[in-house]
Motif scaffolding. Structure first.
Motif, PDB file in Angstrom:
ATOM      1  N   ASP A 291       0.830  -1.205   0.000  1.00  0.00           N
ATOM      2  CA  ASP A 291       0.000   0.000   0.000  1.00  0.00           C
ATOM      3  C   ASP A 291       0.866   1.257   0.000  1.00  0.00           C
ATOM      4  N   THR A 292       1.969   1.210   0.719  1.00  0.00           N
ATOM      5  CA  THR A 292       2.859   2.373   0.756  1.00  0.00           C
ATOM      6  C   THR A 292       3.495   2.607  -0.600  1.00  0.00           C
ATOM      7  N   ARG A 293       3.962   1.556  -1.223  1.00  0.00           N
ATOM      8  CA  ARG A 293       4.546   1.711  -2.559  1.00  0.00           C
ATOM      9  C   ARG A 293       3.521   2.248  -3.551  1.00  0.00           C
ATOM     10  N   ALA A 294       2.280   1.785  -3.461  1.00  0.00           N
ATOM     11  CA  ALA A 294       1.239   2.273  -4.371  1.00  0.00           C
ATOM     12  C   ALA A 294       0.958   3.750  -4.145  1.00  0.00           C
ATOM     13  N   ALA A 295       0.947   4.163  -2.882  1.00  0.00           N
ATOM     14  CA  ALA A 295       0.712   5.578  -2.575  1.00  0.00           C
ATOM     15  C   ALA A 295       1.840   6.451  -3.103  1.00  0.00           C
ATOM     16  N   ILE A 296       3.065   5.976  -2.959  1.00  0.00           N
ATOM     17  CA  ILE A 296       4.214   6.725  -3.465  1.00  0.00           C
ATOM     18  C   ILE A 296       4.158   6.813  -4.985  1.00  0.00           C
ATOM     19  N   ALA A 297       3.840   5.690  -5.630  1.00  0.00           N
ATOM     20  CA  ALA A 297       3.748   5.676  -7.092  1.00  0.00           C
ATOM     21  C   ALA A 297       2.653   6.603  -7.596  1.00  0.00           C
ATOM     22  N   ALA A 298       1.593   6.774  -6.794  1.00  0.00           N
ATOM     23  CA  ALA A 298       0.488   7.658  -7.180  1.00  0.00           C
ATOM     24  C   ALA A 298       0.795   9.124  -6.893  1.00  0.00           C
ATOM     25  N   GLY A 299       1.958   9.418  -6.340  1.00  0.00           N
ATOM     26  CA  GLY A 299       2.353  10.791  -6.062  1.00  0.00           C
ATOM     27  C   GLY A 299       1.745  11.378  -4.803  1.00  0.00           C
ATOM     28  N   GLU A 300       1.244  10.527  -3.917  1.00  0.00           N
ATOM     29  CA  GLU A 300       0.641  11.023  -2.681  1.00  0.00           C
ATOM     30  C   GLU A 300       1.704  11.558  -1.729  1.00  0.00           C
ATOM     31  N   ARG A 301       1.316  12.537  -0.946  1.00  0.00           N
ATOM     32  CA  ARG A 301       2.165  13.021   0.138  1.00  0.00           C
ATOM     33  C   ARG A 301       1.993  12.109   1.345  1.00  0.00           C
ATOM     34  N   LEU A 302       2.946  12.196   2.265  1.00  0.00           N
ATOM     35  CA  LEU A 302       2.911  11.360   3.462  1.00  0.00           C
ATOM     36  C   LEU A 302       1.595  11.512   4.210  1.00  0.00           C
ATOM     37  N   GLY A 303       1.137  12.754   4.407  1.00  0.00           N
ATOM     38  CA  GLY A 303      -0.092  12.992   5.162  1.00  0.00           C
ATOM     39  C   GLY A 303      -1.312  12.349   4.543  1.00  0.00           C
ATOM     40  N   ALA A 305      -1.126   9.572   2.522  1.00  0.00           N
ATOM     41  CA  ALA A 305      -0.925   8.127   2.494  1.00  0.00           C
ATOM     42  C   ALA A 305      -1.272   7.465   3.822  1.00  0.00           C
ATOM     43  N   VAL A 306      -0.880   8.091   4.928  1.00  0.00           N
ATOM     44  CA  VAL A 306      -1.076   7.428   6.227  1.00  0.00           C
ATOM     45  C   VAL A 306      -2.544   7.266   6.577  1.00  0.00           C
ATOM     46  N   GLU A 307      -3.420   7.994   5.893  1.00  0.00           N
ATOM     47  CA  GLU A 307      -4.848   7.886   6.188  1.00  0.00           C
ATOM     48  C   GLU A 307      -5.462   6.596   5.652  1.00  0.00           C
ATOM     49  N   HIS A 308      -4.773   5.940   4.716  1.00  0.00           N
ATOM     50  CA  HIS A 308      -5.388   4.733   4.146  1.00  0.00           C
ATOM     51  C   HIS A 308      -4.444   3.543   4.039  1.00  0.00           C
ATOM     52  N   VAL A 309      -3.133   3.749   4.146  1.00  0.00           N
ATOM     53  CA  VAL A 309      -2.195   2.638   4.008  1.00  0.00           C
ATOM     54  C   VAL A 309      -2.506   1.550   5.040  1.00  0.00           C
ATOM     55  N   ALA A 310      -2.667   0.338   4.579  1.00  0.00           N
ATOM     56  CA  ALA A 310      -2.937  -0.856   5.404  1.00  0.00           C
ATOM     57  C   ALA A 310      -4.238  -0.771   6.187  1.00  0.00           C
ATOM     58  N   ALA A 311      -5.128   0.140   5.810  1.00  0.00           N
ATOM     59  CA  ALA A 311      -6.377   0.300   6.555  1.00  0.00           C
ATOM     60  C   ALA A 311      -7.213  -0.976   6.562  1.00  0.00           C
ATOM     61  N   GLY A 312      -7.105  -1.791   5.526  1.00  0.00           N
ATOM     62  CA  GLY A 312      -7.872  -3.020   5.452  1.00  0.00           C
ATOM     63  C   GLY A 312      -7.481  -4.055   6.496  1.00  0.00           C
ATOM     64  N   GLU A 313      -6.355  -3.839   7.166  1.00  0.00           N
ATOM     65  CA  GLU A 313      -5.901  -4.759   8.205  1.00  0.00           C
ATOM     66  C   GLU A 313      -6.528  -4.469   9.568  1.00  0.00           C
ATOM     67  N   GLY A 314      -7.263  -3.368   9.669  1.00  0.00           N
ATOM     68  CA  GLY A 314      -7.750  -2.917  10.974  1.00  0.00           C
ATOM     69  C   GLY A 314      -8.568  -3.935  11.743  1.00  0.00           C
ATOM     70  N   ALA A 315      -9.317  -4.762  11.043  1.00  0.00           N
ATOM     71  CA  ALA A 315     -10.190  -5.720  11.722  1.00  0.00           C
ATOM     72  C   ALA A 315      -9.415  -6.871  12.355  1.00  0.00           C
ATOM     73  N   HIS A 316      -8.146  -7.014  12.005  1.00  0.00           N
ATOM     74  CA  HIS A 316      -7.377  -8.181  12.446  1.00  0.00           C
ATOM     75  C   HIS A 316      -6.523  -7.927  13.689  1.00  0.00           C
ATOM     76  N   TRP A 317      -6.424  -6.679  14.135  1.00  0.00           N
ATOM     77  CA  TRP A 317      -5.448  -6.352  15.168  1.00  0.00           C
ATOM     78  C   TRP A 317      -6.041  -5.437  16.236  1.00  0.00           C
ATOM     79  N   ALA A 318      -5.601  -5.622  17.468  1.00  0.00           N
ATOM     80  CA  ALA A 318      -5.925  -4.688  18.551  1.00  0.00           C
ATOM     81  C   ALA A 318      -5.001  -3.477  18.472  1.00  0.00           C
ATOM     82  N   LEU A 319      -5.479  -2.351  18.995  1.00  0.00           N
ATOM     83  CA  LEU A 319      -4.686  -1.107  19.078  1.00  0.00           C
ATOM     84  C   LEU A 319      -4.286  -0.599  17.690  1.00  0.00           C
ATOM     85  N   PHE A 320      -5.094  -0.889  16.694  1.00  0.00           N
ATOM     86  CA  PHE A 320      -4.742  -0.537  15.320  1.00  0.00           C
ATOM     87  C   PHE A 320      -4.628   0.969  15.137  1.00  0.00           C
TER      88      PHE A 320
END
Length: 338
Positions: A291-303, A305-320
């Motif tokens: 997800d990070t590589r895709a965001a970088i390739a799309a020209g996204e800024r850090l701010g 990218a962090v809003e959606h990178v790996a967001a799909g993993e949220g259901a699998h982990w505590a303290l996400f």
């Protein structure tokens, strides 16, 4: 059973005190304990101390024997706070025929003290080694309770702690409260591990291995038979916390998977089958990387990218919510120039 204690009080607030364990004063009787008081070493620091005294043995942490001679305590899968008093990471100790090694020591001296008591419920053998798996404070700040033991860690650990100890201390004290943190100080690393070494406890040997940059730049694992005590190279339930290299961590998991049948993670259950533990870790880190590589390739800024990178993993982990954006920030910074 009796033990030696000393009352510690904050210099800045003399009304805030706690009774701290002083190792080496244990005895079956009060008289036996009192005979040892002249030899005990009282912890020094930014607190005042009274005279050592003897009392019945206090509460020990709960440990489970996961393999012959290998005992594990599971900390809460939570952020350190006043309710859990910082007991949020897994701790292990290994008992041989001649000595004991403790692996990690918790967020505060009181956790190290409660671990000492747990060891004493199993054996009277000396604790000769405290092995620290990496620099994060929830794993290292209880180590000073083990007076006289060698404190062993990655060759980069001493410098990493020196650079961060003040900030770590201020942060943890604010989270767990001044009383729970009383007596706590960063440990001195007395043995730096730059390559694989073996510790012989008598009948049981520990294989210590320092790792290239992965979870942090100071990761070290301990292998006992077919069990690997992995520190935070492996998380269970708790969202992995990236403070090193996402690519390095994935490479470390590939190597780690072939090193033992079972693993003690740094957070979560006391022991898991290695393949069971590695699979969700690898999935999360691969999603974080991709997800990070895709965001970088799309020209996204850090701010952005962090809003959606790996967001799909949220259901699998505590303290996400507490960790994923920070992980995305570290991954973005690494992969931006990859």
């Amino acid at each position: 059973m009796f033990e030696a204690l000393v009352t510690l009080c904050l210099l800045s607030d003399p009304g805030l005190c706690r009774d701290a364990l002083v190792v080496g004063g244990e005895a079956e009787t009060r008289a036996g304990c009192e005979a040892k008081l002249a030899q005990v070493v009282v912890p020094q620091g930014r607190w005042s101390t009274g005279q050592p005294f003897c009392a019945p043995r206090g509460a020990a942490l709960a440990f489970e024997e996961v393999a012959p001679g290998v005992f594990v305590h599971s900390g809460a899968v939570a952020e350190p706070d006043e309710a859990n008093r910082g007991d949020v990471s897994n701790i292990a100790f290994v008992v041989g025929r001649e000595a004991v090694a403790v692996v990690d020591s918790g967020s505060a001296r009181w956790i190290g003290e409660a671990t000492w008591r747990a060891v004493r419920e199993v054996t009277d053998l000396p604790v000769r080694h405290v092995v620290l798996t990496h620099m994060h404070p929830d794993h290292v700040f209880g180590a000073t309770a083990f007076e006289g033991a060698q404190v062993m860690g990655h060759a980069a650990l001493a410098r990493a702690l020196a650079d961060r100890a003040e900030n770590y201390s201020e942060s943890l004290e604010g989270l767990v409260g001044a009383e729970a943190f009383l007596g706590t100080a960063a440990p001195d690393v007395t043995v730096e591990v730059a390559e694989q070494v073996e510790i012989d406890l008598g009948h049981i040997s520990l294989e210590l291995e320092p790792w290239p940059r992965a979870h942090t730049g100071t990761d070290l694992t301990v292998k006992v038979g077919d069990v690997v005590i992995a520190g935070d190279l492996v998380f269970d339930k708790h969202t992995p916390a990236l403070d090193g290299s996402v690519l390095g961590w994935l490479a470390a998991l590939d190597r780690l998977e072939g090193q033992g049948a079972r693993v003690v993670p740094g957070h979560g259950r006391p022991v898991l089958e290695m393949t069971e533990a590695i699979a969700p870790m690898r999935r999360y880190l691969e999603v974080l990387r991709d997800d990070t590589r895709a965001a970088i390739a799309a020209g996204e800024r850090l701010g952005e990218a962090v809003e959606h990178v790996a967001a799909g993993e949220g259901a699998h982990w505590a303290l996400f919510e507490a960790y994923n954006k920070r992980n995305a920030t570290v991954a973005f910074t690494e992969l931006e120039w990859d």
